[in-house]
Design an enzyme around this catalytic site. Structure first.
Site, PDB file in Angstrom:
ATOM      1  N   GLN A  87       0.845  -1.202   0.000  1.00 11.84           N
ATOM      2  CA  GLN A  87       0.000   0.000   0.000  1.00 11.84           C
ATOM      3  C   GLN A  87       0.878   1.249   0.000  1.00 11.84           C
ATOM      4  O   GLN A  87       0.372   2.356  -0.071  1.00 11.84           O
ATOM      5  CB  GLN A  87      -0.890   0.018   1.258  1.00 11.84           C
ATOM      6  CG  GLN A  87      -1.958  -1.070   1.286  1.00 11.84           C
ATOM      7  CD  GLN A  87      -2.680  -1.117   2.610  1.00 11.84           C
ATOM      8  OE1 GLN A  87      -2.555  -2.081   3.359  1.00 11.84           O
ATOM      9  NE2 GLN A  87      -3.455  -0.101   2.951  1.00 11.84           N
ATOM     10  N   PHE A 118      -5.901  -3.899   3.724  1.00 14.00           N
ATOM     11  CA  PHE A 118      -6.512  -3.652   5.033  1.00 14.00           C
ATOM     12  C   PHE A 118      -5.520  -3.088   6.043  1.00 14.00           C
ATOM     13  O   PHE A 118      -5.632  -3.339   7.242  1.00 14.00           O
ATOM     14  CB  PHE A 118      -7.179  -4.938   5.570  1.00 14.00           C
ATOM     15  CG  PHE A 118      -8.168  -5.533   4.612  1.00 14.00           C
ATOM     16  CD1 PHE A 118      -9.297  -4.823   4.225  1.00 14.00           C
ATOM     17  CD2 PHE A 118      -7.964  -6.791   4.066  1.00 14.00           C
ATOM     18  CE1 PHE A 118     -10.208  -5.357   3.332  1.00 14.00           C
ATOM     19  CE2 PHE A 118      -8.872  -7.332   3.156  1.00 14.00           C
ATOM     20  CZ  PHE A 118      -9.988  -6.614   2.786  1.00 14.00           C
ATOM     21  N   ARG A 230      -7.260  -1.743   9.197  1.00 14.73           N
ATOM     22  CA  ARG A 230      -8.450  -0.941   8.843  1.00 14.73           C
ATOM     23  C   ARG A 230      -9.042  -0.178  10.046  1.00 14.73           C
ATOM     24  O   ARG A 230      -9.447  -0.797  11.023  1.00 14.73           O
ATOM     25  CB  ARG A 230      -9.504  -1.872   8.244  1.00 14.73           C
ATOM     26  CG  ARG A 230     -10.507  -1.186   7.351  1.00 14.73           C
ATOM     27  CD  ARG A 230     -11.371  -2.209   6.668  1.00 14.73           C
ATOM     28  NE  ARG A 230     -12.170  -1.610   5.608  1.00 14.73           N
ATOM     29  CZ  ARG A 230     -12.914  -2.302   4.764  1.00 14.73           C
ATOM     30  NH1 ARG A 230     -12.964  -3.609   4.844  1.00 14.73           N
ATOM     31  NH2 ARG A 230     -13.609  -1.688   3.825  1.00 14.73           N
ATOM     32  N   THR A 333       0.847  11.828  -6.669  1.00 17.85           N
ATOM     33  CA  THR A 333       1.203  12.355  -7.985  1.00 17.85           C
ATOM     34  C   THR A 333       0.459  11.548  -9.051  1.00 17.85           C
ATOM     35  O   THR A 333       0.465  10.318  -9.012  1.00 17.85           O
ATOM     36  CB  THR A 333       2.723  12.260  -8.219  1.00 17.85           C
ATOM     37  OG1 THR A 333       3.381  12.840  -7.098  1.00 17.85           O
ATOM     38  CG2 THR A 333       3.134  12.996  -9.477  1.00 17.85           C
ATOM     39  N   GLU A 571     -13.131   3.082   5.493  1.00 16.87           N
ATOM     40  CA  GLU A 571     -12.986   2.622   6.879  1.00 16.87           C
ATOM     41  C   GLU A 571     -14.177   2.963   7.794  1.00 16.87           C
ATOM     42  O   GLU A 571     -14.526   2.164   8.664  1.00 16.87           O
ATOM     43  CB  GLU A 571     -11.716   3.230   7.492  1.00 16.87           C
ATOM     44  CG  GLU A 571     -10.441   2.645   6.930  1.00 16.87           C
ATOM     45  CD  GLU A 571      -9.225   3.468   7.340  1.00 16.87           C
ATOM     46  OE1 GLU A 571      -9.189   4.664   6.988  1.00 16.87           O
ATOM     47  OE2 GLU A 571      -8.344   2.933   8.003  1.00 16.87           O
TER      48      GLU A 571
HETATM   49  N1  MTE Z   1     -11.453  -2.854   0.485  1.00 16.10           N
HETATM   50  C1  MTE Z   1     -10.896  -3.956  -0.062  1.00 16.10           C
HETATM   51  N2  MTE Z   1     -11.643  -4.708  -0.893  1.00 16.10           N
HETATM   52  N3  MTE Z   1      -9.612  -4.321   0.202  1.00 16.10           N
HETATM   53  C2  MTE Z   1      -8.821  -3.597   1.052  1.00 16.10           C
HETATM   54  O1  MTE Z   1      -7.664  -3.934   1.273  1.00 16.10           O
HETATM   55  N4  MTE Z   1      -8.692  -1.639   2.518  1.00 16.10           N
HETATM   56  C3  MTE Z   1      -9.443  -0.746   3.380  1.00 16.10           C
HETATM   57  C4  MTE Z   1     -10.570  -0.037   2.630  1.00 16.10           C
HETATM   58  N5  MTE Z   1     -11.293  -0.967   1.833  1.00 16.10           N
HETATM   59  C5  MTE Z   1      -9.392  -2.427   1.650  1.00 16.10           C
HETATM   60  C6  MTE Z   1     -10.726  -2.075   1.302  1.00 16.10           C
HETATM   61  C7  MTE Z   1      -8.585   0.242   3.982  1.00 16.10           C
HETATM   62  S1  MTE Z   1      -7.617  -0.277   5.258  1.00 16.10           S
HETATM   63  C8  MTE Z   1      -8.544   1.517   3.559  1.00 16.10           C
HETATM   64  S2  MTE Z   1      -7.628   2.676   4.376  1.00 16.10           S
HETATM   65  C9  MTE Z   1      -9.345   1.992   2.446  1.00 16.10           C
HETATM   66  O2  MTE Z   1     -10.006   0.932   1.785  1.00 16.10           O
HETATM   67  C10 MTE Z   1      -8.521   2.700   1.414  1.00 16.10           C
HETATM   68  O3  MTE Z   1      -9.389   3.289   0.522  1.00 16.10           O
HETATM   69  P1  MTE Z   1      -9.112   4.692  -0.138  1.00 16.10           P
HETATM   70  O4  MTE Z   1      -8.503   4.410  -1.462  1.00 16.10           O
HETATM   71  O5  MTE Z   1     -10.418   5.304  -0.303  1.00 16.10           O
HETATM   72  O6  MTE Z   1      -8.217   5.436   0.767  1.00 16.10           O
END
Ligand code: MTE
Length: 696
Positions: A87, A118, A230, A333, A571
């Site tokens: 990530q 996650f 998460r 970026t 989250e």
């Molecule tokens: N959803 C899926 N399918 N897989 C993931 O690993 N990560 C979660 C959430 N949803 C995750 C997910 C976590 S920990 C975060 S911080 C956010 O997605 C990241 O999403 P964003 O791109 O909106 O910041």
């Protein structure tokens, strides 16, 4: 390979595993402590008509991404190519550069997507990538590292466990007057990913209290260093406040929902961290959900049901969220280019696709801004060249900020192409327009770095939500079914309602695993993780999800501070999942009340069936039933496997409840041994019963 290494330890001491162990041994990370003071908590509590004190705990959680830590490194003539499952591409580039001694410009990192992150691939992917890169450098050949599930679970670190100690003063109506609150975080063997400073933003959940004393303490233990998972810190801090609300309600004999509504933030108030409460849709959202989920009618039905059923009980709980979004100082970026040959558009952004749908959202933004169909747009892998110096994808803000970057790039491209468009009559075909722009020397590529400045309020905006969960508990076995969940979530003007509803559902179910099915166990003597695979550690499956799950995104709620009026939702919905645990407590409470125990009891170790069976004054019934299962299983084993040498002994010791004795299978008795060995609760949770260490 690692299995061939033999390590001999001397001078072994009992490991420090839990927060309680750490407090007893005074084992802390100095310098990580936190204190936030608002008003005079001590004075307010001393003068309060009612004071409620207690402790609440919530445990660790493994990320359970489908893909473990994986990395492929290929030595090149001028450096190293790294395909990482991370990530945080920028951190991986830095880590590989430091581990190999190569300058950062010789380390090219790319990430097509990760098979779930996650939070587990924010910092820990650097360890895997560094090891892989060193091996590739030494062997001078491509190396692929893929951790087994067992090693991944043992070594990578998980969600930090938390302990909260609280003293709350309130008036006769249950209005909060003062809170003195200590939060302990188990950071494991080293403090790399402390979440204490993030947790504090969630400590007051959606409720106003004028006087606070909040402290955060970082505990040093011998478990693997805990890491972001998460909603790190947030989930615990929010849950503790919701637990406090239930505790106050029970003490004053108030309805927990009404007590919550009474204490909700009003316009003009400020949070514990002194942030103004702006764009507050909480009250409206709550009232809407009470109505749409028919909460009053269902509560009455539940009461009726519980009065007429001895061995099944139902519970219902409503929980709000206030999720402040921070993105100042985070940078991404983005690069967008249009190919002259066919007008197709390519994007590389600085975010990481991990299943949250970021690629879909940025494609939509590009397609809408440039006025082309989605098929014309393609997203290529995130990489350390075009996505240079990008922040890690986390905190639920990467989708929005990368959408903002793409929006800016596309607007600039559009502005450059517009004069040509006008020369061509105002509405030329896309491919012809691009061809003409190319001929006339228009630059068809654009780069933009999104780097939002801090705001006076401290946060960008707040995501609000409310959830109502109904649970049915089988008092005899500990089995429970989530019968209905209603979620009303404020996603602003959603960038993609399908994706956002998926995130709300996924986040909620992620939390159901945390509260109800997942549990880590450590060997008390060696500190070894015993639950290092799916035999022992149980993420939720199809049977655990709610029978009736109704997710609604708050309509007509454009967010003036968000990207294209949207709000984050990766989250926040996870926090609302604690309503399932709180509903379960209502059900347990009803069962206990029937045998004369209507006192408030902590539920922090209650969620899994194993833990539920040990709830005081409830375990008696369930213990009996578990053991009845033992008899049933033992009988089946004998009949089906013809283990003639096996000796199953059944010795009566506890009187069976009436309901159980009606079954002919369950007639004998609750205690069974197999070849002189207790087979405990084999019928219910075999993985725990077979290991003596689990009987903690
Ligand atoms: N959803 C899926 N399918 N897989 C993931 O690993 N990560 C979660 C959430 N949803 C995750 C997910 C976590 S920990 C975060 S911080 C956010 O997605 C990241 O999403 P964003 O791109 O909106 O910041």
């Amino acid at each position: 390979m690692a299995k061939t290494v033999k390590v001999t330890y001397t001078d072994l001491k009992p490991p420090i595993l839990t927060i309680q162990d750490a407090i007893a041994a005074q084992s802390f990370f100095p310098g990580n402590d936190q204190e936030v003071i608002k008003g005079d908590a001590e004075g307010a509590i001393a003068a309060a008509p009612h004071v409620v004190t207690g402790e609440v705990f919530c445990d660790t959680q493994y990320h359970f991404h489908m893909e473990t830590q994986v990395c492929k490194c290929t030595p090149l003539e001028d450096g190293m190519e790294v395909q990482a499952s991370t990530q945080a591409l920028d951190s991986v580039q830095t880590a590989v550069s430091q581990a190999t001694g190569l300058a950062a410009h010789r380390v090219y990192v790319s990430v097509k997507r990760v098979g779930g992150g996650f939070g587990g691939k924010l910092t820990r992917s650097c360890v895997a990538a560094s090891a892989c890169a060193v091996a590739a450098q030494v062997l001078n050949r491509p190396v692929c590292l893929s951790m087994s599930l067992n090693y991944n679970m043992e070594t990578i670190g998980k969600r930090a466990p938390y302990l909260g100690k609280y003293k709350v003063g309130c008036d006769a109506d249950g209005r909060l007057l003062g809170i003195d609150y200590q939060l302990y975080e188990n950071q494991g063997c080293c403090s790399t990913d402390s979440c204490l400073d993030y947790a504090v933003f969630f400590a007051d959940s959606a409720y106003f209290c004028p006087n606070w004393r909040y402290t955060g303490t970082a505990c040093r233990t011998n478990i693997a260093s805990t890491t972001m998972t998460r909603a790190p810190g947030a989930i615990a801090a929010h849950f503790f406040m919701e637990h406090i609300m239930d505790h106050v309600a029970a003490t004053l004999d108030k309805d927990p929902g009404e007590l919550r509504r009474l204490n909700m933030f009003q316009a003009g108030q400020r949070s514990l961290t002194d942030n103004p409460i702006t764009d507050n849709t909480m009250g409206q959202l709550w009232d809407d959900l009470v109505e749409s989920a028919e909460v009053q009618r269902r509560k009455e039905e539940i009461e009726q049901f519980n009065q007429t059923n001895r061995w099944k009980k139902r519970g219902l709980s409503m929980v709000p969220i206030r999720y402040p979004i921070h993105w100042a100082g985070i940078r991404f970026t983005v690069f967008v280019a249009i190919y002259h040959s066919d007008g197709s558009v390519v994007i590389t952004h600085g975010g990481i696709e991990m299943g949250q749908g970021i690629n879909t959202k940025v494609m939509q933004v590009a397609a809408a801004t440039l006025g082309v169909p989605m098929e014309t747009v393609h997203v290529m892998a995130t990489n350390s060249l075009s996505g240079v110096n990008s922040s890690a994808s986390g905190g639920s803000v990467s989708s929005e900020l990368n959408c903002k970057g793409v929006l800016e790039c596309c607007r600039r491209l559009d502005d450059r192409m517009d004069p040509i468009r006008q020369e061509m009559g105002g509405a030329p075909k896309w491919a012809e327009l691009i061809n003409m722009c190319h001929k006339k020397g228009v630059d068809l590529s654009e780069k933009y770095m999104e780097y939002p400045p801090p705001t006076a309020e401290g946060t960008q905006y707040t995501t609000w939500g409310a959830t109502c969960t109904e649970v049915e508990l089988d008092v005899l076995t500990g089995e429970r079914q989530i019968t209905r969940v209603d979620i009303l979530h404020d996603s602003g003007e959603s960038l993609n309602p399908d994706v956002d509803v998926g995130q709300v559902e996924g986040g909620f179910v992620f939390g159901l695993g945390y509260w109800l099915t997942e549990q880590c166990k450590y060997d008390k003597k060696t500190g070894q993780l015993l639950t290092n695979g799916t035999w022992d550690y149980k993420p939720p499956t199809t049977k655990d999800i709610p029978i009736d799950l109704r997710v609604t995104l708050l309509p007509n709620a454009p967010n003036p501070h968000g990207v294209l009026r949207s709000k984050a939702c990766g989250e926040p919905p996870l926090l609302m999942s604690c309503s399932a645990l709180l509903a379960l407590r209502q059900a347990v409470r009803s069962a206990r009340a029937e045998v004369g125990h209507d006192d408030f009891f902590p539920l922090d170790k209650m969620g899994t069936r194993w833990r539920l069976q040990r709830v005081p004054h409830l375990a008696g019934h369930m213990g009996v039933m578990c053991q009845c299962h033992v008899v049933a299983v033992a009988t089946v084993l004998l009949l089906t496997t013809r283990w003639s040498c096996a000796q199953v002994t059944i010795s009566p010791s506890v009187a069976l409840p009436e309901a159980a004795t009606s079954s002919p299978l369950l007639q004998p008795s609750p205690t069974a041994t197999f070849n002189n060995r207790s087979i405990g609760t084999i019928g219910l949770i075999p993985q725990f019963s077979l290991l003596p260490e689990f009987n903690q």
